[in-house]
Enzyme design. Structure first.
Site, PDB file in Angstrom:
ATOM      1  N   HIS A  51      30.710  40.088  46.324  1.00 47.58           N
ATOM      2  CA  HIS A  51      30.710  40.730  47.633  1.00 47.58           C
ATOM      3  C   HIS A  51      31.474  42.039  47.556  1.00 47.58           C
ATOM      4  CE1 HIS A  51      34.591  38.733  47.528  1.00 47.58           C
ATOM      5  NE2 HIS A  51      34.990  39.618  48.437  1.00 47.58           N
ATOM      6  N   HIS A  61      33.571  48.464  45.795  1.00 51.48           N
ATOM      7  CA  HIS A  61      33.413  47.864  44.462  1.00 51.48           C
ATOM      8  C   HIS A  61      33.162  46.366  44.594  1.00 51.48           C
ATOM      9  CE1 HIS A  61      37.649  47.322  45.600  1.00 51.48           C
ATOM     10  NE2 HIS A  61      37.520  46.158  44.975  1.00 51.48           N
TER      11      HIS A  61
END
Length: 189
Positions: A126, A42
């Protein structure tokens, strides 16, 4: 409960990244890294930590408003990087400004709902794919990810995710993630 707001990549994007990560896992020294579970990949927007159940109704309402005020945007997994010698990550390309705005709105929603948030930092999208146990040299992995380009998709919702930390003490056990709420973004016109 331990919560964070996130963008969850679709299964197709996870599959593309999984193929790239499989190649990374064949590099020398890869067995010294702790690889994150694919089912938990995620992009964290706002980490909230432990949130009192009494704050959940207000948090849900405010996250819904933040999502409604944000237009859907394109995103793709793109290349990779590292945070020092500790974390290896896949990056993003596409609607990065929209993603930063969504992260700011999710952070503000949590604060306004009464969640004690850490100091606000500039958002860096990220997706963590591995962590080092022993300060490994992550440069070869970043170099291997340098050509990775995922297929674009449209981010259409923000998710509220519960993080269930490992409790068994078994080496290699991963946190379990459970989506406890999601809100659609405004459709782009």
């Amino acid at each position: 409960m331990r919560l964070f707001a996130a963008v969850l990549p679709p299964a197709s994007a996870v599959g593309e990244l999984a193929r790239a990560v499989d190649r990374l896992r064949n590099l020398p020294g890869a067995d010294s890294l702790r690889w994150t579970g694919r089912d938990g990949w995620h992009f964290t927007l706002a980490f909230m930590g432990e949130v009192d159940d009494a704050l959940l109704p207000e948090l849900h309402e405010r996250l819904g408003r933040a999502a409604h005020r944000t237009a859907a945007f394109p995103l793709r997994l793109h290349r990779g990087g590292r945070f020092g010698r500790r974390a290896l990550w896949a990056g993003a390309a596409g609607g990065l400004e929209e993603m930063r705005l969504l992260a700011e709105r999710a952070d503000a929603a949590a604060r306004r709902a009464g969640v004690g948030m850490e100091e606000h930092r500039r958002y860096h999208p990220h997706l963590t794919i591995a962590r080092s146990r022993d300060d490994a040299d992550l440069r070869p992995y970043v170099e291997e990810l340098d050509t990775f380009e995922g297929t674009p998709w449209e981010v259409t919702e923000v998710a509220l995710v519960r993080s269930n930390l490992p409790v068994s003490g078994v080496r290699g056990e991963q946190p379990r993630y459970e989506t406890v709420g999601s809100w659609p973004l405004e459709r782009a016109s």
